[in-house]
Design an enzyme around this catalytic site. Structure first.
Site, PDB file in Angstrom:
ATOM      1  CB  ILE A 289      -0.979   0.033   1.199  1.00 22.17           C
ATOM      2  CG1 ILE A 289      -0.226   0.104   2.518  1.00 22.17           C
ATOM      3  CG2 ILE A 289      -1.903  -1.174   1.174  1.00 22.17           C
ATOM      4  CD1 ILE A 289      -1.104   0.600   3.662  1.00 22.17           C
TER       5      ILE A 289
ATOM      6  CB  CYS B 264      -2.021  -9.754   0.289  1.00 21.70           C
ATOM      7  SG  CYS B 264      -3.295  -8.743   1.008  1.00 21.70           S
ATOM      8  CB  SER B 265       0.963  -9.084   4.381  1.00 18.79           C
ATOM      9  OG  SER B 265       0.441  -7.783   4.211  1.00 18.79           O
ATOM     10  CG  ASP B 266      -3.912  -7.520   7.743  1.00 21.44           C
ATOM     11  OD1 ASP B 266      -4.613  -8.476   8.110  1.00 21.44           O
ATOM     12  OD2 ASP B 266      -3.659  -6.550   8.450  1.00 21.44           O
TER      13      ASP B 266
ATOM     14  CG  ASP C 162      -5.112  -3.293   1.629  1.00 21.96           C
ATOM     15  OD1 ASP C 162      -6.053  -2.495   1.596  1.00 21.96           O
ATOM     16  OD2 ASP C 162      -4.341  -3.411   2.592  1.00 21.96           O
TER      17      ASP C 162
ATOM     18  CE  LYS D  80      -6.705  -1.689   8.103  1.00 22.14           C
ATOM     19  NZ  LYS D  80      -5.903  -1.699   9.346  1.00 22.14           N
TER      20      LYS D  80
END
Lengths: 554, 772
Positions: free
Chosen positions: A265, A326-328, A331, A368
């Site tokens: 991001i 993805c990492s969280d 996104d 988010k």
């Protein structure tokens, strides 16, 4: 560019965003010398400012707007709890600026007490929609301090314990956009649940994962107990669940791992900043292409599209489901799943389908928005901010550009979505996840963006749309075909062509109208003929003289 | 060989015929003696030879010739069989076996299995050049692959490659595998192709002449072709009348028979007061030649510079001569003339040549890997070629001149060494922008005739059709077409023709059956085709013009050259017209404010000397008006035009900002399968539009039918676009079909981010780590 005649109903619903004329692609734009007709028609002249139901006036002040294209213009600025509105006071300029306060990302004072130069003392406002606004003010009488404070308070209500405007907005529409998305119905449309996937209410009160929706579809054989165990191992308890809900075999057998090289991001945020540098206020001229390349923006678009194509290809060719992460997980995941779904399932290319897609893959699954956009938040440098959703919409635009008949919606639809991503007029994009939205009773207390759009669908329709149910759409993710979305990123620059109305589209609409007229005419003739069968000589004068013949080259 | 002539086929085409071994001397061209076997594909009138022994000896070749579209007079030079042509399909390659032949007209690949080649799906067939034909003039570069290494092939070869790669000027790329071909045949075909495409040629040896000789008796002119050729005095008078230039300018016949100059056309137009005897003084150099008149009476003129002289006495003569010329046009009604020296402060031919050779390389792509490797750097590669920037500069220059003519009411005189390169380019661009007639097909063709063909643009040299080793291709005309394409692309409803028209026109530069683009001047054409070559039958050779599109395309295919968005200007009756004209003027002209006028504008008194210096070769880089003032005028004019709604039948200006100048994708990307969007691109909306037009038209007919009680003729409206369900974005040129719907996936990765590297390494959500 012709200011189209506006009907009054249209005005009420959308005047704040001012995407009013269907010939006008710049939704929020008003900075134009040609559009005088809009005011006066739309608004109560005594007020001189458009107002939404629930919008209240806060202040007004005489300023000099430093227009980067036409130089300084004297005007009066009106500030409400929703917008900043500027009207030129000069006779030879009909300039109007209509900016929802939600798009403001930063307000800075420029010049100090010792500033000498003309118009060097005032405010510089950075917007989230690729522009800056500069106002010069008089040094005497605290006028700048007042304006700064008022703007700061209403543009960043969170820091001042004020409500976001969406909660004050009293607009009424004849359609309720909150009803567009119904998870159970949408899963049913996809044939879910089936013997591979089941619906679980394990997250009903967001106790398993507070950033996931309450209703989840999970692999059939994974018991709720399994899910609880998995959840503890994953970031913020985000367990794997279905996005597309595709025809599939056992989800996690023969899992194939591939990495998509898409950046994070922060990289995306910096990239967009560079785009702004080369397009606002002046478009880089002689080295346009290399400057564009150095922003890497289209390169990121290319990689996201490539990733989505790979996901879609895997899903459609193999029998395997695809686990995107993805990492969280909110996104790139949202980008890839929603783009892949758009490629595979033509339903999502309709207006309502797209709304459902956004509602499901982005809003419901916990992208988010609040952190990425920073609604009502003054912390413009927040590292959590990033144009992930914009990037997704850009990808959709690139697809619609490559397949101009495959989408029911037009460019205006996408621009309107982006405008209200920031405007705070609707509740649609507020908050980070479903549980927070439920706590704030967003669906009860705010209006949905889809209400605005669905109550006025014609304006957002692509006339060339051809419904093709089973068509899979793979865009070509090559720089040879990707282009900067000029009508969005460079829309504030009056020098850049905005081909509105698009001549092909306009011609097509003319033909459509002509066709309808002819059909009507033919029916009338049929009636007349059957009535006057006995006397054919009294037919009216040749219609070819009365009607405009279409000029064609066959 | 003198068989009884049979009635010629329409447009002079022969149906494919069996080959006949030709005796040593025919009327056709002699190609270099190195050609091993010589056969020809004669026209129908030679069919009587069919039973001869010679014919039977070559029956073996019959099968492959069924697919050859052989123009008359074409001779087979060499051939090789069991050649494998690579076809790229769905990002994997397969091969088709066949025969590779080289004639004096083209290189052609003839597939053994015709059905695999003669693809009827190709909706947009060119009748002259098949999809596996490459005219010799169209060959750009030949490469050989030796042990996986690609090398440029030229001259005498010591070793023969296992693979032949041919890059074409229309940007096609062919791969031929020679591994299964007999060694002897490989040698013959490779050296044959290299020789016939690279060795310098004599003008008389161009296929054009053998073709014209063979087609001598056919009447191959299209009666419906209304293009003004500017070959007669009347043509020029007509143009003067059309533009209302006849008040101040006159057509002259002083160069009839090329008495004065071989560089100039026989007829041209000069200012009325100019004495005709001035024209021969310097063979037409230093004479202002009329190009076009604007509605306000201002004219666009061009002038070639006087020869450079060292001798002071001669210089003095030149100076006084120019003085005289200027004095002539310094009087009313000319008054203000602005000069624009295109050979000093503008582009050079070298710039154009360099830019284009870099630019085209970006599209001559050998394989998928190469495509994706260059993809990430695409924009900077484009920019480093400078081609798009050159287009921008040309458009900008044309706008500046338009501003002078339209807003400042000035005459503009373009200067250039020979007034035959950038003068042609800029003056025709200005006319396309200012004169809506030039945006119709006939008007555009007439413009090309006037400014380029009669203007003496050296097509033969600029295209280097004769492969002279000291020359390189300088694609000035292609640059012009690309500039026009930008306008077509930005203002689609303003043109009667389509981008496809421009693309096929650009391809026609390399088809040596049309005389249009194969001479340096009208004089060269006339001397070579007419008087001198009245050899055999005492008749001048009859050459085809490229404007006869029926030679290349069937009527159905020709519909793709017409723009369905174009609407002719509504014809008004007289009363209305007057008001219309007033409106038109008001719309186009900017008010001339006092601040804009400058004493500098009337250049004559102050600037004659300066100008003369200029003309005499002492170049200075900055011209009189290229000051800030000029920039301001330009900006104001440009901004003001763009802020108003476009009148497609009025003045048309291009946008020249960075993002607005685009790659002419249809021409440049059309053969690259990776760039193909299946079922997408602009063709998707255009086909919807055409469908709707057909529907509306048929409804219209039904209504008429009801009214007049007669059955309306069913219009032949089955458009090509409709035939196929899903067209490619490369339509109508998609040569390589992709049949599956598999996506094309980029194969190359990520380019280094440079200074963003540390950002890239950061986690999205630093707060979330350890949040468990």
């Amino acid at each position: 560019m012709l200011p189209g005649p506006l009907d009054f109903s249209d005005t009420i619903s959308s005047m704040a965003s001012a995407p009013t004329s269907k010939y006008n692609s710049h939704s929020l734009e008003n900075e134009s010398i040609k559009r005088t007709s809009r005011d006066g028609v739309n608004w109560d002249l005594s007020e001189a400012v458009p107002r939404l139901p629930g919008e209240t006036r806060v202040a007004d002040k005489e300023v000099i707007y430093i227009c980067p294209f036409n130089g300084p213009i004297k005007g009066r600025v009106y500030i409400t709890n929703y917008r900043l509105y500027l009207r030129s006071l000069e006779t030879d300029s009909a300039l109007i600026l209509d900016v929802p306060l939600g798009v403001i990302s930063r307000i800075e004072k420029m010049g100090g007490a010792t500033s000498r130069g003309e118009n060097s003392y005032g405010l510089d406002i950075t917007c989230k929609d690729m522009r800056n606004l500069r106002f010069a003010l008089k040094q005497e009488g605290h006028s700048r301090r007042d304006m700064f404070e008022i703007l700061t308070r209403h543009a960043f209500p969170l820091a001042h314990s004020l409500p976001i405007f969406a909660f004050l907005n009293e607009e009424k529409f004849n359609v309720d956009g909150w009803l567009v998305y119904n998870p159970v119905e949408e899963y049913r449309r996809q044939g879910l649940p089936n013997h591979h996937w089941r619906i679980t209410f394990i997250n009903k009160c967001y106790e398993l994962c507070d950033t996931y929706p309450s209703l989840l579809v999970v692999p059939y054989r994974a018991s709720d107990e399994d899910l609880r165990r998995v959840a503890t191992f994953r970031s913020r308890n985000r367990i794997p669940a279905t996005g597309g809900g595709y025809e599939s075999d056992d989800a996690y057998h023969n899992a194939e791992l591939f990495f998509l090289d898409i950046h994070n991001i922060h990289v995306m945020r910096e990239s967009l900043k560079k785009v702004k540098d080369i397009v606002y206020p002046n478009v880089e001229e002689s080295h346009w292409l290399s400057s564009l390349e150095s922003t890497h923006w289209l390169e990121h678009i290319k990689l996201v599209l490539t990733g989505a194509i790979q996901v879609a290809d895997k899903v459609s060719s193999g029998k395997s489901s695809v686990l995107v992460h993805c990492s969280d997980g909110w996104d790139r995941t949202a980008q890839l799943t929603s783009l892949a779904m758009l490629m595979l399932d033509s339903f999502y290319r309709s207006i309502e389908g797209f709304e459902i897609l956004v509602q499901k893959e982005w809003i419901s699954f916990g992208h988010k928005f609040a952190s990425r956009i920073g609604h009502g938040d003054k912390n413009h440098a927040d590292a959590d901010r990033s144009p992930i959703f914009l990037q997704f919409i850009d990808c959709v635009w690139q697809m619609s550009k490559q397949f101009p008949t495959a989408f029911e919606f037009n460019e205006q639809f996408l621009i309107t979505i982006l405008d209200h991503l920031y405007s705070c007029r609707f509740g649609t994009f507020l908050y980070n996840c479903e549980s927070a939205r439920e706590r704030q009773k967003v669906t009860e207390r705010t209006v949905s963006l889809w209400s605005l759009i669905n109550s006025n669908k014609d304006k957002f329709k692509n006339p060339f749309y051809t419904k093709e149910i089973n068509r899979v759409l793979y865009p070509v993710a090559s720089m040879r075909h990707l282009e900067l979305w000029v009508n969005y990123y460079i829309r504030w620059n009056p020098r850049i062509k905005q081909q509105q109305p698009n001549p092909v589209e306009q011609r097509y609409l003319e033909l459509l109208a002509l066709r309808d007229e002819y059909i009507k005419r033919l029916e009338e003739l049929q009636l007349a003929n059957s009535a006057k069968l006995s006397d054919p000589s009294t037919s009216p004068s040749s219609p070819s003289q009365m009607m405009p013949h279409v000029q064609t080259h066959f | 060989m003198r068989a009884v002539p049979r009635p010629p086929l329409p447009w002079g085409w022969a149906e494919p015929q069996p080959p006949v071994l030709v005796a040593a001397a025919t009327a056709g061209a002699r190609v270099a003696a190195s050609a091993p076997a010589r056969r020809c594909f004669p026209g129908r009138r030679y069919a009587g030879e069919r039973g001869s022994r010679r014919w039977r000896r070559h029956q073996g070749a019959q099968a492959l010739l069924r697919v050859v579209r052989a123009p008359r007079g074409e001779q087979l030079l060499c051939e090789a069989s069991t050649v494998l042509k690579y076809v790229q399909e769905d990002s994997c390659q397969r091969g088709i076996y066949g025969k590779l032949v080289c004639t004096d007209f083209k290189i052609a690949f003839l597939g053994d299995d015709e059905s695999a080649l003669d693809n009827d799906e190709t909706q947009f067939k060119n009748k002259v050049i098949g999809e596996n034909d490459i005219t010799l003039h169209c060959v750009d570069q030949i490469y050989g692959v030796f042990d996986e290494k690609k090398k440029t092939l030229f001259g005498q070869l010591k070793k023969y490659p296992e693979k032949l790669i041919i890059h074409c000027k229309d940007l096609r790329v062919f791969h031929f595998c020679l591994r299964y071909t007999k060694e002897e045949e490989v040698k013959r075909i490779v050296s044959g192709i290299i020789h016939h495409t690279q060795a310098p040629k004599l003008l008389k040896r161009l296929f054009l002449f053998s073709y014209a000789a063979a087609a001598r008796n056919s009447t191959a002119t299209d009666p419906k072709n209304h293009t003004v050729m500017f070959e007669t005095l009347q043509d020029w008078c007509w143009e003067l009348e059309r533009t209302k230039g006849n008040m101040k300018y006159k057509a002259v016949r002083v160069n009839e028979g090329y008495r004065v100059s071989e560089r100039l056309p026989e007829y041209f137009v000069v200012p009325t007061p100019l004495p005709e005897e001035d024209v021969p003084r310097f063979q037409g150099h230093g004479i202002p030649m009329w190009c076009w008149s604007c509605h306000n009476g201002c004219a666009l003129l061009k002038m070639s510079a006087l020869p450079k002289e060292q001798d002071d006495a001669v210089l003095q003569v030149q100076k006084s001569f120019l003085d005289g010329v200027y004095k002539t046009i310094h009087r009313p009604p000319y008054e203000i003339v602005k000069t624009e020296d295109l050979s000093s402060s503008f582009l050079s031919l070298q710039d154009i040549q360099t830019a284009h050779s870099k630019f085209k390389q970006l599209f001559l792509i050998d394989n998928s890997t190469e495509f994706w490797d260059t993809d990430i750097k695409w924009f900077s590669l484009l920019e480093s070629s400078s081609w798009l920037d050159i287009i921008r500069r040309c458009l900008k220059k044309a706008i500046e001149i338009t501003e002078c003519l339209e807003a400042q009411n000035m005459n503009v005189l373009l200067l250039e060494e020979n007034a035959s390169d950038l003068c042609c380019l800029i003056s025709s661009l200005v006319q396309v922008m200012m004169d809506p007639h030039c945006r119709t097909r006939v008007g555009f063709q007439s413009l090309v005739q006037k400014e380029w063909i009669m203007g003496g643009h050296c097509f033969l040299d600029r295209c280097n059709h004769l492969r002279q080793s000291d020359k390189e291709e300088v694609p000035v005309f292609l640059l012009f077409l690309d500039c026009v394409w930008q306008l077509v692309h930005q203002h689609p409803p303003a043109f009667e023709f389509t981008e496809t028209y421009l693309t096929v026109l650009s391809d026609s530069l390399y088809i040596p059956i049309f005389s249009t683009f194969f001479f340096n001047s009208p004089h060269q054409k006339d001397t070579n085709m007419g008087r001198e070559s009245q050899d055999t039958q005492g008749k001048p050779l009859n050459l085809l013009t490229v404007w006869d599109w029926s030679v290349q395309f069937e009527p159905k295919a020709q519909t793709l050259l017409k723009n369905p968005l174009y609407v002719e200007k509504p014809k008004l009756d007289k009363g209305q017209r007057k008001g219309m004209r007033f409106k038109h003027q008001r719309q186009l002209s900017l008010p001339l404010t006092q601040s804009k006028s400058s004493p500098k504008r009337g250049f004559f008194r102050e600037e004659t000397d300066h100008l003369i210096k200029n003309l005499l070769g002492k170049r200075i880089s900055k011209l009189i008006n290229s000051s800030d003032e000029l920039q301001d005028n330009f900006r104001e004019f440009y901004d003001s035009w763009h802020s108003k709604p476009t009148d497609y039948h009025g003045l048309l200006l291009p946008h020249i900002e960075g993002p607005e100048i685009k790659v002419w994708a249809q021409r440049y990307l059309r053969w690259i399968p990776e760039a193909q969007i299946l079922g997408g691109g602009r063709v998707a909306t255009m086909s919807k539009l055409l469908e709707m037009m057909e529907e509306v038209q048929s409804l219209q007919e039904k209504i008429d039918e009801r009214h007049h009680g007669q059955v309306a003729l069913q219009a032949e409206a089955s458009s090509l676009l409709r035939a196929s369900a899903r067209l490619s974005s490369l339509f109508p040129f998609a040569l390589l079909q992709r049949h599956s719907s598999k996506p094309v996936l980029p194969t190359s990765g990520w380019k280094a981010l440079g200074d963003e590297e540390d950002l890239a390494r950061r986690e999205d959500e630093s707060v979330d780590v350890g949040d468990l």
